[in-house]
Enzyme design. Structure first.
Site, short mmCIF file in Angstrom:
data_model
loop_
_atom_site.label_atom_id
_atom_site.label_comp_id
_atom_site.label_asym_id
_atom_site.label_seq_id
_atom_site.Cartn_x
_atom_site.Cartn_y
_atom_site.Cartn_z
N HIS A 62 -24.22 -7.83 16.21
CA HIS A 62 -25.12 -8.39 14.94
C HIS A 62 -24.08 -7.89 13.77
O HIS A 62 -24.43 -8.60 12.67
CB HIS A 62 -26.28 -7.47 14.73
CG HIS A 62 -27.33 -8.25 15.25
ND1 HIS A 62 -27.91 -9.69 15.00
CD2 HIS A 62 -28.60 -7.67 15.90
CE1 HIS A 62 -28.99 -9.62 15.42
NE2 HIS A 62 -29.59 -8.69 16.02
N GLU A 93 -26.91 -4.82 19.42
CA GLU A 93 -26.56 -4.31 17.77
C GLU A 93 -25.33 -4.44 17.25
O GLU A 93 -25.11 -4.55 16.26
CB GLU A 93 -27.30 -2.86 17.79
CG GLU A 93 -28.79 -2.86 18.45
CD GLU A 93 -29.77 -3.79 17.96
OE1 GLU A 93 -29.66 -4.25 16.75
OE2 GLU A 93 -30.69 -4.02 18.66
#
Ligand code: B3K
Ligand code: ZN
Length: 881
Positions: free
Chosen positions: A305, A302
């Site tokens: 990202h 995450e």
């Protein structure tokens, strides 16, 4: 929930948005039953679009007011058709003000704004933002957001959104507010808010450029003793991205929030990542080694990202792998680097290969097969798949294999230089890789456009007098839905040649010295590669490090496989040789079991296993991987007609044989691989525990009393969850008399730890003794909750996807159960229902009797008048020819 025919959306139909959005100001009056959302957008016509109407999406919203440039619009000024709100004849520049109502507490789909254990949470990817407000909810519309949150202070003391906190205060009447500003333009799917009763672990962290960032991990009170690993993982991720890719955190504040009700693993909302508790909470008492590793990987994923996904995002959802494949590759590399040692890295790689084969290859060979960049979909949520993610990561990895690590980095740099702040396509990434390296990667495009797993066939010929070894490689790809014929792929095949001593031979092709591993580029249907100066007839080690996501066929003899299993310098292929040895035997045993014959296992194989088990020069983690047998579903994938029971019988027999014939060595290993003292989640200790617990599992597969005593002792004395569940698993899988009592004790001790209770359900759901009746009984347990995705996955999905013998019970009861649960879940949460519906993907591969029951179950689901697009797409594809 729709009753009309679902609509298919095609990649070729992409058109740019009619209006672009510059700023979004959102005001939330948060109330679980009735939340008011005020949305003020400034928009301007997109010169790149021929379309002139404003198009806004909205779902499950009550429209209260709509104003355009200050003027209230009446019913005749706009049209609402399904989920689209259209405004014609709008001027070039507009300010739209939209007021809507939604009911978060009724939102069981967990998409949009919902309530989880009394807290407000959002999930907007892919199309959840339209369940919060009307908006051009598509990833190529990027805007700057300001968010004002208002809520009751007592119930929702913490108010979070993306970016930076710019203001907060009291509103009187027990309410308070917080205003957040995100400095970076973003697509709506990255919007997030949290209004909750939470506490946090926080830390200031020094970034490479000298700035300090505030890092926070937010959890429910009582879980603060489980946040440290996530925080450490976050810091390691930030550092790693700085060092490996020169990418820095671009915000002053980065937050992670954990919630117990979440459809998937986690979500990369800008500056405010929202996580399933499963990927945040850990301490040795409640989390296993695998949990610790999973948290590090997902926190990394995450975080990564933030650049690959957020700063550069997707033009449309067909490009999903642009961010997901790349980000999975990045998190895989991160995990490898965190382990550090080369054998640790190999074990990490072996895990990736196993997942790919176990889950992605079947997807590529089933009714839902789709290219890494799909051409069409009905429901985008059905395309967050192992193909888009894991095969997508393999595609990215192949660039690195072809261009080298430095070349890959050059490509990444160019990608950001060209596209920072843009919404782009997979082709743009490929162009950056090609241009930065002066390479033509046109043919490589087929990895994005063609579905199915390519098959590479290899044949070798040694010419003693010429001292040459000619490797003939040919490729083909089976037909997949909508793609009967395929063109050749650009496949990197990493190859080594082993001499009789087991050592790598030096490689030369066309006079070029290539070291001991050569990356051959297979681009035609058939090609010959001639190695010169080959001193002896070699054993080829093909597709080293799993250099491409293909099935490799070569007619290895047992002797060659044993040679590779003992000596290959490439650990992945060393493991692979072992897998081939066991698979061949498992397939034969399955045949014999199906015919009711007597089963037996050859000494050669047992000796090879003994050698690996007792080789102290090998890392325990590697030994564990090498000794682990292919799963029942992987065996099934190799058969023309799948018979789940004989597969189970064969595999159990092999486990019991290994357990009995290597009893002494397993026992010695069990004793020597203990990890006394304080728990540590370092790779070395994790490897030791894995090997020790595998030894326990093998011992437990035999009827010996001693093994059960060991398991019981370990269960009682374990100081960490890894050892605890390994022991409990051994008791359950041996159907030991002590198992029920151990299960009860386990439950009582961890009653308040939701993630541990998930394990408790999952262990029972996957036991070969657990039939449908038992699962139904477990569903009546007070701790079971159909609305909680983790619980549903741990019991219902585990049973349907990981208990093959019972799920495929001869009377079809497993399938009838499946249909019933898919239908029940669909009314609550279509995404979870749809995932479960995939358990029937490969129904055509089973025996005619089972097929008939499976078809019946599929038709029952398909025959429902009220069905989500999600489930409808999956079951209709399964049933279509
Ligand atoms: N991007 C999210 C997945 C969203 C899934 C929507 N159904 C998590 C991730 O891949 O990081
Ligand atoms: Zn992702």
């Amino acid at each position: 929930m729709r009753t009309d025919t679902p609509q298919t959306i095609y990649r070729k139909d992409y058109t740019p948005p009619s209006y672009l959005v510059d700023t979004v100001e959102l005001g939330f009056d948060l109330d679980p039953a009735r939340t008011i959302v005020a949305n003020r957008l400034t928009m301007r016509r997109n010169p790149a679009s021929a379309q002139r109407e404003i198009e806004l999406y909205g779902e499950e919203l009550e429209l209260v007011a709509l104003r355009l440039n200050g003027k209230t619009l009446g019913k005749r000024d706009y049209r609402i058709e399904g989920n689209l709100l259209r405004i014609a004849h709008a001027p070039e520049e507009v300010t739209l003000e939209i007021e809507t109502l939604c009911a978060p507490e009724k939102n069981t789909a967990l998409s949009g704004l919902y309530v989880s254990n009394g807290n407000f949470i959002t999930q907007c990817e892919a199309e959840g933002f339209r369940r919060i407000t009307y908006f051009p909810d598509r990833p190529d519309v990027m805007a700057r957001y300001t968010v004002m949150l208002r809520a009751d202070k007592e119930r929702f003391p913490v108010l979070l959104s993306n970016g930076n906190l710019v203001e907060e205060g009291e509103l009187g009447d027990g309410r308070h507010y917080a205003k957040w500003e995100d400095p970076f333009p973003k697509p709506s799917y990255l919007f997030a808010l949290v209004a909750a009763k939470l506490v946090c672990q926080e830390e200031k962290f020094q970034l490479a450029d000298g700035r300090e960032a505030l890092l926070q991990v937010w959890v429910e009170e009582g879980n603060l003793d489980k946040t440290d690993h996530a925080m450490q993982s976050l810091k390691r991720s930030i550092r790693w991205d700085e060092e490996r890719y020169g990418l820095e955190l671009d915000l002053d504040r980065f937050m992670i929030v954990a919630t117990g009700d979440f459809n998937m693993g986690a979500m990369e909302n800008k500056g405010l990542n929202i996580f399933n508790t499963k990927y945040v909470l850990a301490n040795p008492r409640v989390a296993t080694d695998v949990d610790f590793q999973g948290i590090e990987a997902v926190v990394g994923h995450e975080y990564f990202h933030n650049w690959t996904g957020n700063r550069v995002t997707c033009r449309d959802w067909f490009q999903l792998s642009l961010k997901e494949g790349l980000t999975v590759f990045r998190d895989q590399e991160f995990s490898g680097d965190m382990i550090g040692t080369s054998s640790g890295r190999a074990v990490n790689r072996i895990d990736q290969v196993r997942t790919l084969r176990q889950v992605q290859f079947p997807e590529d060979a089933g009714p839902m097969a789709h290219p890494v960049r799909p051409d069409s979909f009905v429901e985008i949520n059905n395309f967050y798949t192992v193909t888009v993610y894991e095969k997508g990561a393999e595609v990215v990895r192949m660039y690195q294999t072809l261009l080298g690590r430095e070349g890959f980095r050059k490509g990444m740099d160019l990608y950001f230089e060209r596209h920072d702040g843009q919404a782009v396509e997979c082709d743009d990434f490929r162009s950056a890789m090609a241009d930065a390296n002066g390479r033509n990667l046109d043919q490589f495009e087929r990895w994005y456009s063609q579905s199915g797993t390519p098959v590479v066939q290899a044949e070798g010929r040694y010419d003693e007098s010429a001292r040459t070894y000619t490797l003939k490689l040919s490729q083909s790809c089976p037909p997949t839905p909508g793609q009967p014929d395929k063109l050749p792929f650009h496949i990197p095949v990493a190859v080594g040649l082993l001499g009789a001593s087991g050592r790598d031979l030096p490689l030369t092709i066309d006079g070029k010295e290539l070291g001991t591993t050569a990356v051959l580029e297979l681009t035609e249907s058939e090609q010959n590669f001639v190695f010169s100066g080959v001193a002896e007839s070699p054993t080829p080690s093909l597709l080293r490090d799993f250099s491409a996501p293909v099935v490799l066929k070569y007619g290895y003899s047992d002797a060659e496989l044993l040679h590779l299993f003992s000596h290959d310098s490439d650990p992945v292929n060393r493991w692979e040789a072992g897998q081939r040895l066991s698979m061949e035997r498992l397939l034969k045993l399955t045949e014999v079991a199906a015919a009711g014959g007597e089963l037996s296992l050859d000494d050669t194989f047992v000796e090879a296993m003994r050698k690996i088990l007792t080789d102290d020069t090998l890392d325990p983690a590697f030994r564990e991987q090498a000794l682990l047998l292919p799963s029942e579903s992987m065996i099934a994938d190799q058969m023309d007609v799948v018979q789940p029971l004989p597969i189970h019988t064969a595999r159990q027999f092999m486990r019991a044989e290994i357990g009995a014939r290597l009893h002494n060595e397993l026992l010695a290993t069990y004793r020597s691989q203990q990890t006394p003292g304080e728990y540590s989640a370092d790779a070395e200790s994790i490897g030791r525990r894995a090997l020790k617990n595998l030894a326990l599992a093998y011992l437990g597969a035999t009827p010996a009393e001693q093994a059960l005593a060991l398991a019981q002792e370990q269960f009682s004395n374990a100081t960490n969850m890894t050892d605890r569940v390994a022991a409990l698993g051994a008791l359950i899988h041996a159907n030991a008399p002590a198992a029920p009592d151990a299960l009860n004790r386990f439950y009582d001790e961890f009653e308040d730890e939701a993630l541990v209770i998930d394990k408790w359900f999952a262990m029972q759901a996957t036991a070969a003794t657990t039939d449908v009746a038992k699962v139904r009984k477990l569903m009546k347990h007070p701790a079971f909750n159909m609305r909680n995705p983790n619980r549903v996955r741990s019991l219902i999905s585990s049973f349907c996807a990981a208990n093959p013998v019972q799920f495929h019970a001869a009377d079809g009861s497993g399938y009838a159960f499946w249909a019933e649960q898919v239908i029940a879940l669909d009314a609550l949460n279509p995404q979870i229902a749809s995932r479960l519906s995939r358990a029937m993907d490969r129904w055509r591969r089973y025996t005619p009797e089972l097929q008939a029951y499976m078809k019946q179950a599929l038709e029952k689901v398909a025959g429902q008048t009220k069905l989500s697009n999600d489930v409808r797409e999956v079951v209709s594809k399964a049933l279509s020819n």
